[in-house]
Design a protein around this motif. Structure first.
Motif, PDB file in Angstrom:
ATOM      1  N   SER A 149     -64.861 -33.383  67.485  1.00  0.00           N
ATOM      2  CA  SER A 149     -64.269 -32.044  67.367  1.00  0.00           C
ATOM      3  C   SER A 149     -62.909 -31.979  68.039  1.00  0.00           C
ATOM      4  O   SER A 149     -61.941 -31.465  67.465  1.00  0.00           O
ATOM      5  N   ARG A 150     -62.826 -32.499  69.243  1.00  0.00           N
ATOM      6  CA  ARG A 150     -61.544 -32.468  69.972  1.00  0.00           C
ATOM      7  C   ARG A 150     -60.475 -33.308  69.282  1.00  0.00           C
ATOM      8  O   ARG A 150     -59.307 -32.925  69.232  1.00  0.00           O
ATOM      9  N   ILE A 151     -60.871 -34.458  68.776  1.00  0.00           N
ATOM     10  CA  ILE A 151     -59.911 -35.328  68.085  1.00  0.00           C
ATOM     11  C   ILE A 151     -59.419 -34.651  66.809  1.00  0.00           C
ATOM     12  O   ILE A 151     -58.212 -34.629  66.528  1.00  0.00           O
ATOM     13  N   LEU A 152     -60.322 -34.088  66.024  1.00  0.00           N
ATOM     14  CA  LEU A 152     -59.901 -33.407  64.791  1.00  0.00           C
ATOM     15  C   LEU A 152     -58.996 -32.222  65.093  1.00  0.00           C
ATOM     16  O   LEU A 152     -57.992 -32.002  64.392  1.00  0.00           O
ATOM     17  N   GLU A 153     -59.317 -31.444  66.117  1.00  0.00           N
ATOM     18  CA  GLU A 153     -58.463 -30.312  66.505  1.00  0.00           C
ATOM     19  C   GLU A 153     -57.067 -30.795  66.886  1.00  0.00           C
ATOM     20  O   GLU A 153     -56.068 -30.175  66.516  1.00  0.00           O
ATOM     21  N   ALA A 154     -56.987 -31.890  67.619  1.00  0.00           N
ATOM     22  CA  ALA A 154     -55.692 -32.432  68.021  1.00  0.00           C
ATOM     23  C   ALA A 154     -54.915 -32.957  66.814  1.00  0.00           C
ATOM     24  O   ALA A 154     -53.700 -32.740  66.707  1.00  0.00           O
ATOM     25  N   PHE A 155     -55.603 -33.626  65.898  1.00  0.00           N
ATOM     26  CA  PHE A 155     -54.935 -34.156  64.706  1.00  0.00           C
ATOM     27  C   PHE A 155     -54.407 -33.033  63.814  1.00  0.00           C
ATOM     28  O   PHE A 155     -53.371 -33.186  63.169  1.00  0.00           O
ATOM     29  N   GLU A 156     -55.131 -31.906  63.747  1.00  0.00           N
ATOM     30  CA  GLU A 156     -54.686 -30.784  62.915  1.00  0.00           C
ATOM     31  C   GLU A 156     -53.324 -30.254  63.351  1.00  0.00           C
ATOM     32  O   GLU A 156     -52.593 -29.688  62.541  1.00  0.00           O
ATOM     33  N   LYS A 157     -52.979 -30.430  64.608  1.00  0.00           N
ATOM     34  CA  LYS A 157     -51.697 -29.947  65.149  1.00  0.00           C
ATOM     35  C   LYS A 157     -50.538 -30.882  64.812  1.00  0.00           C
ATOM     36  O   LYS A 157     -49.391 -30.539  65.052  1.00  0.00           O
ATOM     37  N   GLU A 158     -50.854 -32.054  64.311  1.00  0.00           N
ATOM     38  CA  GLU A 158     -49.826 -33.069  64.040  1.00  0.00           C
ATOM     39  C   GLU A 158     -49.537 -33.155  62.545  1.00  0.00           C
ATOM     40  O   GLU A 158     -50.442 -33.388  61.754  1.00  0.00           O
ATOM     41  N   GLU A 159     -48.294 -32.975  62.174  1.00  0.00           N
ATOM     42  CA  GLU A 159     -47.924 -33.037  60.753  1.00  0.00           C
ATOM     43  C   GLU A 159     -47.932 -34.454  60.209  1.00  0.00           C
ATOM     44  O   GLU A 159     -48.071 -34.650  58.998  1.00  0.00           O
ATOM     45  N   ASP A 160     -47.775 -35.440  61.094  1.00  0.00           N
ATOM     46  CA  ASP A 160     -47.692 -36.826  60.632  1.00  0.00           C
ATOM     47  C   ASP A 160     -49.006 -37.595  60.767  1.00  0.00           C
ATOM     48  O   ASP A 160     -49.027 -38.818  60.684  1.00  0.00           O
ATOM     49  N   ILE A 161     -50.110 -36.859  60.959  1.00  0.00           N
ATOM     50  CA  ILE A 161     -51.433 -37.487  60.995  1.00  0.00           C
ATOM     51  C   ILE A 161     -52.312 -36.744  60.001  1.00  0.00           C
ATOM     52  O   ILE A 161     -52.547 -35.545  60.138  1.00  0.00           O
ATOM     53  N   VAL A 162     -52.798 -37.472  58.982  1.00  0.00           N
ATOM     54  CA  VAL A 162     -53.655 -36.863  57.968  1.00  0.00           C
ATOM     55  C   VAL A 162     -54.958 -37.653  57.894  1.00  0.00           C
ATOM     56  O   VAL A 162     -54.952 -38.841  57.597  1.00  0.00           O
ATOM     57  N   VAL A 163     -56.057 -36.961  58.196  1.00  0.00           N
ATOM     58  CA  VAL A 163     -57.382 -37.581  58.160  1.00  0.00           C
ATOM     59  C   VAL A 163     -57.875 -37.606  56.728  1.00  0.00           C
ATOM     60  O   VAL A 163     -57.734 -36.626  56.000  1.00  0.00           O
ATOM     61  N   GLY A 164     -58.455 -38.719  56.306  1.00  0.00           N
ATOM     62  CA  GLY A 164     -59.015 -38.840  54.962  1.00  0.00           C
ATOM     63  C   GLY A 164     -58.537 -40.102  54.298  1.00  0.00           C
ATOM     64  O   GLY A 164     -57.963 -40.982  54.927  1.00  0.00           O
ATOM     65  N   THR A 165     -58.783 -40.175  53.011  1.00  0.00           N
ATOM     66  CA  THR A 165     -58.318 -41.295  52.206  1.00  0.00           C
ATOM     67  C   THR A 165     -57.449 -40.732  51.095  1.00  0.00           C
ATOM     68  O   THR A 165     -57.494 -39.536  50.815  1.00  0.00           O
ATOM     69  N   VAL A 166     -56.686 -41.577  50.464  1.00  0.00           N
ATOM     70  CA  VAL A 166     -55.848 -41.122  49.367  1.00  0.00           C
ATOM     71  C   VAL A 166     -56.721 -40.473  48.292  1.00  0.00           C
ATOM     72  O   VAL A 166     -56.402 -39.426  47.755  1.00  0.00           O
ATOM     73  N   VAL A 167     -57.869 -41.060  48.010  1.00  0.00           N
ATOM     74  CA  VAL A 167     -58.784 -40.537  46.993  1.00  0.00           C
ATOM     75  C   VAL A 167     -59.289 -39.153  47.392  1.00  0.00           C
ATOM     76  O   VAL A 167     -59.292 -38.226  46.599  1.00  0.00           O
ATOM     77  N   SER A 168     -59.704 -38.970  48.651  1.00  0.00           N
ATOM     78  CA  SER A 168     -60.236 -37.671  49.074  1.00  0.00           C
ATOM     79  C   SER A 168     -59.146 -36.622  49.122  1.00  0.00           C
ATOM     80  O   SER A 168     -59.372 -35.468  48.768  1.00  0.00           O
ATOM     81  N   ILE A 169     -57.932 -36.974  49.511  1.00  0.00           N
ATOM     82  CA  ILE A 169     -56.819 -36.018  49.552  1.00  0.00           C
ATOM     83  C   ILE A 169     -56.475 -35.592  48.131  1.00  0.00           C
ATOM     84  O   ILE A 169     -56.270 -34.421  47.853  1.00  0.00           O
ATOM     85  N   ASP A 170     -56.434 -36.554  47.191  1.00  0.00           N
ATOM     86  CA  ASP A 170     -56.145 -36.231  45.799  1.00  0.00           C
ATOM     87  C   ASP A 170     -57.204 -35.311  45.204  1.00  0.00           C
ATOM     88  O   ASP A 170     -56.896 -34.399  44.452  1.00  0.00           O
ATOM     89  N   ALA A 171     -58.472 -35.533  45.557  1.00  0.00           N
ATOM     90  CA  ALA A 171     -59.558 -34.696  45.046  1.00  0.00           C
ATOM     91  C   ALA A 171     -59.432 -33.272  45.570  1.00  0.00           C
ATOM     92  O   ALA A 171     -59.653 -32.305  44.830  1.00  0.00           O
ATOM     93  N   VAL A 172     -59.049 -33.111  46.833  1.00  0.00           N
ATOM     94  CA  VAL A 172     -58.865 -31.767  47.402  1.00  0.00           C
ATOM     95  C   VAL A 172     -57.706 -31.069  46.721  1.00  0.00           C
ATOM     96  O   VAL A 172     -57.790 -29.899  46.358  1.00  0.00           O
ATOM     97  N   LYS A 173     -56.602 -31.784  46.514  1.00  0.00           N
ATOM     98  CA  LYS A 173     -55.433 -31.185  45.851  1.00  0.00           C
ATOM     99  C   LYS A 173     -55.799 -30.771  44.423  1.00  0.00           C
ATOM    100  O   LYS A 173     -55.397 -29.716  43.958  1.00  0.00           O
ATOM    101  N   ALA A 174     -56.551 -31.605  43.716  1.00  0.00           N
ATOM    102  CA  ALA A 174     -56.929 -31.291  42.344  1.00  0.00           C
ATOM    103  C   ALA A 174     -57.827 -30.063  42.288  1.00  0.00           C
ATOM    104  O   ALA A 174     -57.673 -29.211  41.418  1.00  0.00           O
ATOM    105  N   SER A 175     -58.764 -29.931  43.215  1.00  0.00           N
ATOM    106  CA  SER A 175     -59.675 -28.781  43.185  1.00  0.00           C
ATOM    107  C   SER A 175     -58.957 -27.489  43.544  1.00  0.00           C
ATOM    108  O   SER A 175     -59.300 -26.437  43.037  1.00  0.00           O
ATOM    109  N   THR A 176     -57.935 -27.539  44.394  1.00  0.00           N
ATOM    110  CA  THR A 176     -57.206 -26.320  44.743  1.00  0.00           C
ATOM    111  C   THR A 176     -56.281 -25.896  43.614  1.00  0.00           C
ATOM    112  O   THR A 176     -55.991 -24.721  43.450  1.00  0.00           O
ATOM    113  N   LYS A 177     -55.827 -26.822  42.789  1.00  0.00           N
ATOM    114  CA  LYS A 177     -54.993 -26.477  41.639  1.00  0.00           C
ATOM    115  C   LYS A 177     -55.791 -25.746  40.577  1.00  0.00           C
ATOM    116  O   LYS A 177     -55.290 -24.882  39.889  1.00  0.00           O
ATOM    117  N   GLU A 178     -57.085 -26.108  40.442  1.00  0.00           N
ATOM    118  CA  GLU A 178     -57.944 -25.487  39.427  1.00  0.00           C
ATOM    119  C   GLU A 178     -58.269 -24.049  39.787  1.00  0.00           C
ATOM    120  O   GLU A 178     -58.565 -23.253  38.928  1.00  0.00           O
TER     121      GLU A 178
END
Length: 179
Positions: A149-178
């Motif tokens: 929890s603490r690590i994820l909260e800290a990462f959320e504050k950083e613009e140059d750190i993105v948790v996930g994989t390219v596949v999971s990020i693409d899937a999230v972007k695709a679902s928000t476009k729909e």
């Protein structure tokens, strides 16, 4: 805490013919009681390996798997994760090292290193970091949850750190476009 076959739990009682344990982890991936008591015939000591989590060494190593997309600042992510983890497990590391040194009098142990560390590797679509630290086996889930929890909260504050994989990020972007 012991494990015999698929049965994991805290020993409640040992009799002449059977051992009773309070079951842990049957339907969840946690080190918490299920509420069931398992009675094992003592013959298990003759025909199955017994994994003891606390007899001579009262700690285990746990890991948190962190996956970052390529292009993330993995060096900064590593530093953040260690800075969050070290104060939480510092006392545990000290006690674990003392126990290992005492065990060295009984068993041949070649290392006493219990320092928290991060191992980094490259995956197909991600940078993988494994945060490894010592913990009391009965507190593994709570400490893992706190650190994650603490690590994820800290990462959320950083613009140059993105948790996930390219596949999971693409899937999230695709679902928000729909939507």
């Amino acid at each position: 805490m012991i494990q015999v076959g698929d049965n994991i739990g805290d020993v409640l009682d040992t009799g002449n013919f059977s051992t009773k344990i309070m079951e842990i982890r049957e339907w969840g991936n946690s080190d918490q009681y299920t509420g069931r008591i398992i009675q094992l015939p003592n013959s298990f000591v003759l025909n199955q390996p017994i994994k003891n989590y606390t007899r001579d060494f009262s700690f285990i190593w746990d890991e948190i798997r962190i996956m970052l997309i390529y292009g993330s600042n993995w060096k900064k992510a590593r530093e953040i994760a260690l800075n969050i983890t070290n104060p939480v497990v510092k006392e545990l590391e000290s006690r674990a090292k003392e126990e290992l040194m005492r065990m060295g009098e009984k068993y041949f142990i070649s290392t006493y290193d219990v320092k928290t560390s991060i191992y980094t590797s490259i995956g197909e679509n991600w940078i993988e970091m494994r945060l490894r630290y010592v913990v009391d086996p009965r507190k593994r889930r709570a400490v893992n949850n706190l650190l994650t929890s603490r690590i994820l909260e800290a990462f959320e504050k950083e613009e140059d750190i993105v948790v996930g994989t390219v596949v999971s990020i693409d899937a999230v972007k695709a679902s928000t476009k729909e939507e």
